[in-house]
Design a protein around this motif. Structure first.
Motif, PDB file in Angstrom:
ATOM      1  N   GLY A   1       0.811  -1.215   0.000  1.00 10.98           N
ATOM      2  CA  GLY A   1       0.000   0.000   0.000  1.00 10.98           C
ATOM      3  C   GLY A   1       0.845   1.265   0.000  1.00 10.98           C
ATOM      4  N   TYR A   2       1.969   1.223   0.684  1.00  7.75           N
ATOM      5  CA  TYR A   2       2.866   2.383   0.747  1.00  7.75           C
ATOM      6  C   TYR A   2       3.871   2.387  -0.413  1.00  7.75           C
ATOM      7  N   GLY A   3       3.815   1.366  -1.267  1.00  8.24           N
ATOM      8  CA  GLY A   3       4.787   1.266  -2.361  1.00  8.24           C
ATOM      9  C   GLY A   3       6.166   0.865  -1.875  1.00  8.24           C
ATOM     10  N   LEU A   4       6.226   0.145  -0.749  1.00 10.58           N
ATOM     11  CA  LEU A   4       7.528  -0.289  -0.207  1.00 10.58           C
ATOM     12  C   LEU A   4       7.810  -1.735  -0.612  1.00 10.58           C
ATOM     13  N   HIS A   5       9.078  -2.053  -0.785  1.00  7.16           N
ATOM     14  CA  HIS A   5       9.447  -3.399  -1.223  1.00  7.16           C
ATOM     15  C   HIS A   5      10.311  -4.072  -0.179  1.00  7.16           C
ATOM     16  N   LYS A   6       9.841  -5.207   0.295  1.00  5.92           N
ATOM     17  CA  LYS A   6      10.615  -5.980   1.266  1.00  5.92           C
ATOM     18  C   LYS A   6      11.937  -6.372   0.609  1.00  5.92           C
ATOM     19  N   GLY A   7      13.028  -6.155   1.304  1.00  2.00           N
ATOM     20  CA  GLY A   7      14.312  -6.587   0.755  1.00  2.00           C
ATOM     21  C   GLY A   7      14.979  -5.527  -0.108  1.00  2.00           C
ATOM     22  N   SER A   8      14.274  -4.445  -0.422  1.00  2.00           N
ATOM     23  CA  SER A   8      14.983  -3.356  -1.112  1.00  2.00           C
ATOM     24  C   SER A   8      14.459  -1.996  -0.650  1.00  2.00           C
ATOM     25  N   MET A   9      14.206  -1.913   0.678  1.00  2.00           N
ATOM     26  CA  MET A   9      13.764  -0.650   1.249  1.00  2.00           C
ATOM     27  C   MET A   9      14.965   0.238   1.547  1.00  2.00           C
ATOM     28  N   GLY A  10      14.745   1.543   1.445  1.00  2.00           N
ATOM     29  CA  GLY A  10      15.834   2.467   1.759  1.00  2.00           C
ATOM     30  C   GLY A  10      15.306   3.845   2.086  1.00  2.00           C
ATOM     31  N   PRO A  11      16.191   4.759   2.466  1.00  2.00           N
ATOM     32  CA  PRO A  11      15.756   6.081   2.914  1.00  2.00           C
ATOM     33  C   PRO A  11      15.520   7.069   1.762  1.00  2.00           C
ATOM     34  N   VAL A  12      15.975   6.699   0.543  1.00  2.00           N
ATOM     35  CA  VAL A  12      15.832   7.621  -0.588  1.00  2.00           C
ATOM     36  C   VAL A  12      14.495   7.358  -1.269  1.00  2.00           C
ATOM     37  N   GLY A  13      13.662   8.416  -1.316  1.00  2.00           N
ATOM     38  CA  GLY A  13      12.374   8.283  -1.994  1.00  2.00           C
ATOM     39  C   GLY A  13      11.338   7.526  -1.188  1.00  2.00           C
ATOM     40  N   LEU A  14      11.315   7.754   0.111  1.00  2.00           N
ATOM     41  CA  LEU A  14      10.278   7.133   0.948  1.00  2.00           C
ATOM     42  C   LEU A  14       8.960   7.863   0.746  1.00  2.00           C
ATOM     43  N   PRO A  15       7.828   7.198   1.050  1.00  2.00           N
ATOM     44  CA  PRO A  15       6.548   7.878   0.894  1.00  2.00           C
ATOM     45  C   PRO A  15       6.462   9.135   1.773  1.00  2.00           C
ATOM     46  N   GLU A  16       5.700  10.099   1.310  1.00  2.00           N
ATOM     47  CA  GLU A  16       5.429  11.350   2.036  1.00  2.00           C
ATOM     48  C   GLU A  16       5.011  11.047   3.480  1.00  2.00           C
ATOM     49  N   GLY A  17       5.583  11.758   4.434  1.00  2.00           N
ATOM     50  CA  GLY A  17       5.129  11.631   5.828  1.00  2.00           C
ATOM     51  C   GLY A  17       5.788  10.505   6.599  1.00  2.00           C
ATOM     52  N   ALA A  18       6.637   9.709   5.932  1.00  2.00           N
ATOM     53  CA  ALA A  18       7.308   8.634   6.670  1.00  2.00           C
ATOM     54  C   ALA A  18       8.298   9.260   7.663  1.00  2.00           C
ATOM     55  N   HIS A  19       8.291   8.738   8.887  1.00  2.00           N
ATOM     56  CA  HIS A  19       9.201   9.256   9.911  1.00  2.00           C
ATOM     57  C   HIS A  19      10.406   8.322   9.985  1.00  2.00           C
ATOM     58  N   VAL A  20      11.601   8.875   9.773  1.00  2.00           N
ATOM     59  CA  VAL A  20      12.799   8.044   9.685  1.00  2.00           C
ATOM     60  C   VAL A  20      13.587   8.103  10.997  1.00  2.00           C
ATOM     61  N   ILE A  21      13.789   6.937  11.589  1.00  2.00           N
ATOM     62  CA  ILE A  21      14.620   6.850  12.797  1.00  2.00           C
ATOM     63  C   ILE A  21      15.763   5.877  12.479  1.00  2.00           C
ATOM     64  N   ALA A  22      16.991   6.304  12.716  1.00  2.00           N
ATOM     65  CA  ALA A  22      18.129   5.443  12.387  1.00  2.00           C
ATOM     66  C   ALA A  22      18.990   5.210  13.620  1.00  2.00           C
ATOM     67  N   ASP A  23      19.639   4.053  13.637  1.00  2.00           N
ATOM     68  CA  ASP A  23      20.537   3.749  14.747  1.00  2.00           C
ATOM     69  C   ASP A  23      21.653   4.785  14.775  1.00  2.00           C
ATOM     70  N   ARG A  24      21.955   5.257  15.977  1.00  2.00           N
ATOM     71  CA  ARG A  24      22.893   6.380  16.077  1.00  2.00           C
ATOM     72  C   ARG A  24      24.300   6.011  15.604  1.00  2.00           C
ATOM     73  N   SER A  25      24.619   4.728  15.550  1.00  2.00           N
ATOM     74  CA  SER A  25      25.945   4.338  15.060  1.00  2.00           C
ATOM     75  C   SER A  25      26.099   4.686  13.581  1.00  2.00           C
ATOM     76  N   LEU A  26      24.961   4.778  12.862  1.00  2.00           N
ATOM     77  CA  LEU A  26      25.020   5.045  11.424  1.00  2.00           C
ATOM     78  C   LEU A  26      25.332   6.507  11.116  1.00  2.00           C
ATOM     79  N   GLU A  27      25.232   7.344  12.162  1.00  2.00           N
ATOM     80  CA  GLU A  27      25.510   8.766  11.962  1.00  2.00           C
ATOM     81  C   GLU A  27      26.961   8.968  11.512  1.00  2.00           C
ATOM     82  N   SER A  28      27.833   8.022  11.882  1.00  2.00           N
ATOM     83  CA  SER A  28      29.252   8.151  11.539  1.00  2.00           C
ATOM     84  C   SER A  28      29.574   7.592  10.151  1.00  2.00           C
ATOM     85  N   VAL A  29      28.543   7.038   9.481  1.00  2.00           N
ATOM     86  CA  VAL A  29      28.784   6.504   8.129  1.00  2.00           C
ATOM     87  C   VAL A  29      28.128   7.466   7.137  1.00  2.00           C
ATOM     88  N   PRO A  30      28.923   8.296   6.439  1.00  2.00           N
ATOM     89  CA  PRO A  30      28.343   9.370   5.623  1.00  2.00           C
ATOM     90  C   PRO A  30      27.517   8.868   4.437  1.00  2.00           C
TER      91      PRO A  30
END
Ligand code: ATP
Ligand code: MG
Length: 584
Positions: A325-354
């Motif tokens: 329904g959201y146009g998301l694909h299991k196994g190939s989800m990512g932060p680029v081009g997420l549906p409008e209004g999606a709230h992104v929370i990432a593990d803080r360790s990833l902040e150091s990976v540009p």
């Protein structure tokens, strides 16, 4: 006090040669085989005389440690009226683990899985003034939990023995003091039971509250996964802070790569020839308000559901249909081009990976070099991952080690959860009515017995620590004729006079059968008396724990045991391994 010498010929300790089929782990097999307990129904056991002696010894240790910190013993009913559980809200919240029943008048009851409700209702009208605080009450009692998978014998049963204590306070400082006392007592209990244990940071789960520690007996059969460090830090992986080190693969522009048929991190890492720690895993869910949440953790880590729920205000994974329904694909989800209004929370360790290696939100494609800020944004950084061995210790930074553990006990700071919901208040110094600040503290007494066996057993059977053994010494006459039996009887009586708990194997059995049973049951010291030894003026002493054997002159044997007894009594916890017998 001298206890009478037990006679194997009379003892109801039916040992078994083979393990029952449904027993998978050492403690379950050996407690059955050694004639210590029998199964009555799934997760329900009867303690036979020897098993009951061990249970009673663990109970005494627990009782001594509770009394030593000023907790007072009471006995509450197992049968609890439903009204109390309605007041706290747990009649509904506790779920199918709560054993429910109704009486002939159709009044609902439960068999207590724990006693917060009962104790709060007990004190709420009579504990009135701050002058009566703090107060700690405890009981050692049977508990009922209709576990979904009762297994491993006493480790996860449906009826079991727990020591539960509850404390009432006017201030947080006072709660902290009792909590620290209880924690120390719990450490002492583990030590006196001979357990190799770790106090670990834990999640407070069902009971609620903010601060809690679990006491874990280390054992491969344990259901809990732990991380621990040489600096003393230890945590349940359900709760432990995760400090990990994801790695950068490439940061030279956003590159879309065809990854046909690739859906798992393992496949992706292999396809690109990079470590899993250079990939990023995405999970989509909704929070309690139904908002779309997308979480990211390093590819070599798992999302911790408890942390996820805390960070997002509830986190329930999307179903396949919802994802579609959201146009998301299991196994190939990512932060680029997420549906409008999606709230992104990432593990803080990833902040150091540009720049990340992550799904492209398009079936069969991934991105390499997806850069934070340029290609996508993260709304929140949080500790989201399940900690694992190799991650950094949050205290000293060294790599953590992994282990499995059996939760034998747990201490909680409850705060005012129950006193508020159940209206249990006292008059404070300032004349104001306030809810009690509470703590609760549980020791799995029967589970502790199983944990001891997990740590103190081998192929031949159990090797009880002296402190909880069903008896200290087993005297084994190898024959029932000639001098052998009378000498054995005499020695047994002398040892009993010294204060040892003694059993004599006076059965008409071959020596091999007696040895096998003695090793299976696990008496800490075996004293073997045979005609040949008597002719030489010696008897044989064997320590079950190490298997060490020694011929000891008859003339000095009793004196040697008396010395060992004094040494054991003088030792910190009032018990010893009796290795001292062999050190002289
Ligand atoms: P678990 O996570 O293993 O289910 P718990 O955290 O729900 O246990 P508590 O409510 O903390 O258990 O109960 C206190 C103690 O009672 C536990 O530390 C454990 O030693 C013991 N205990 C709990 N459930 C069982 C069970 N089903 N069988 C035997 N002992 C149990
Ligand atoms: Mg617990």
């Amino acid at each position: 006090m001298t206890s009478p010498v037990l006679r194997m010929s009379k003892l109801y300790a039916p040992t078994l040669k083979e393990s029952p089929n449904d027993a998978e782990i050492a403690s379950h097999k050996l407690l059955l085989r050694a004639g210590m307990m029998r199964k009555t129904a799934s997760g329900v056991y009867t303690f036979l005389p020897l098993g009951y002696k061990v249970l009673a010894k663990v109970e005494s240790i627990v009782r001594e440690e509770m009394d030593a910190i000023g907790a007072q013993e009471i006995m509450m009913p197992a049968l609890q009226p439903a009204e109390l559980w309605h007041e706290s809200g747990r009649w509904n919240d506790y779920g199918p683990e709560l054993m429910r029943l109704s009486d002939r008048h159709d009044h609902d009851f439960c068999l207590g899985p724990t006693h917060e409700e009962l104790i709060t209702s007990l004190v709420r009208n009579e504990l009135r003034s701050y002058k009566q605080l703090p107060l700690s009450l405890y009981q050692i009692q049977v508990k009922f939990r209709d576990e979904i998978r009762p297994r491993f014998g006493l480790l996860r049963s449906r009826e079991f023995i727990m020591k539960d204590a509850y404390s009432f306070h006017a201030t947080q400082e006072s709660l902290q003091e009792t909590y620290d006392d209880m924690s120390r007592a719990y450490g002492n209990i583990c030590e006196r039971c001979g357990l190799d244990y770790r106090p670990v940071e834990a999640d407070s789960g069902q009971i609620g509250g903010k601060v809690t520690t679990e006491f874990m007996a280390l054992a491969p059969a344990g259901e809990a996964e732990l991380v621990h460090c040489s600096c003393g830090y230890a945590a349940n992986t359900e709760a432990g802070e995760c400090i990990c080190h994801p790695t950068l693969y490439k940061n030279d522009g956003l590159e879309k790569i065809a990854t046909p048929g690739i859906h798992t991190i393992e496949e992706l890492a292999e396809f690109l020839g990079i470590p899993e720690s250079s990939t990023v895993k995405a999970l989509s869910g909704k929070n309690d308000e139904g908002k779309l949440i997308v979480m990211f953790v390093p590819g070599d880590h798992e999302l911790n559901e408890i942390k996820a729920a805390r960070a997002a205000g509830g986190f329930e994974l999307l179903t396949d249909d919802e994802m579609e329904g959201y146009g998301l694909h299991k196994g190939s989800m990512g932060p680029v081009g997420l549906p409008e209004g999606a709230h992104v929370i990432a593990d803080r360790s990833l902040e150091s990976v540009p720049a990340w290696v992550v799904g492209a939100n398009e079936e069969g494609y991934h991105y390499v070099g997806a850069a934070i800020g340029r290609d996508f944004t993260v709304d929140e950084w949080a500790d989201l991952s399940v900690v694992k061995p190799g991650d950094s210790c949050p205290v000293c930074g060294l790599p953590l080690q992994g282990a499995r553990g059996i939760e034998v006990s747990q201490v909680f700071q409850l705060g005012t959860k129950y006193s508020e919901s159940m209206g249990a208040t006292f008059m404070d110094e300032d004349g104001k009515e306030k809810p009690f600040i509470m703590g609760c503290y549980g020791v799995g007494v029967s589970r502790t017995v199983a944990a001891i066996v997990e740590q103190h057993s081998d192929d031949a059977g159990i090797a009880w620590p002296m402190s909880v053994a069903p008896a200290h010494v087993c005297v084994i006459p190898l024959a029932l004729n000639g001098d052998v039996l009378p000498v054995a009887e005499k020695i047994a009586a002398q040892l009993a006079d010294l204060g040892f708990e003694v059993v004599i194997d006076d059965r008409k059995e071959r020596p091999g059968v007696k040895f096998a049973d003695a090793d299976l049951i696990g008496w800490p010291v075996q004293v073997i008396i045979g005609q040949r030894g008597l002719d030489n003026g010696t008897i044989e002493v064997k320590l079950r724990r190490t298997g060490d054997k020694r011929d000891v002159p008859m003339a000095t044997f009793v004196e040697m045991m008396s010395f060992a007894r004094r040494q054991a009594k003088a030792s910190k916890a009032g018990y010893g391994t009796f290795d001292i017998l062999f050190d002289r």
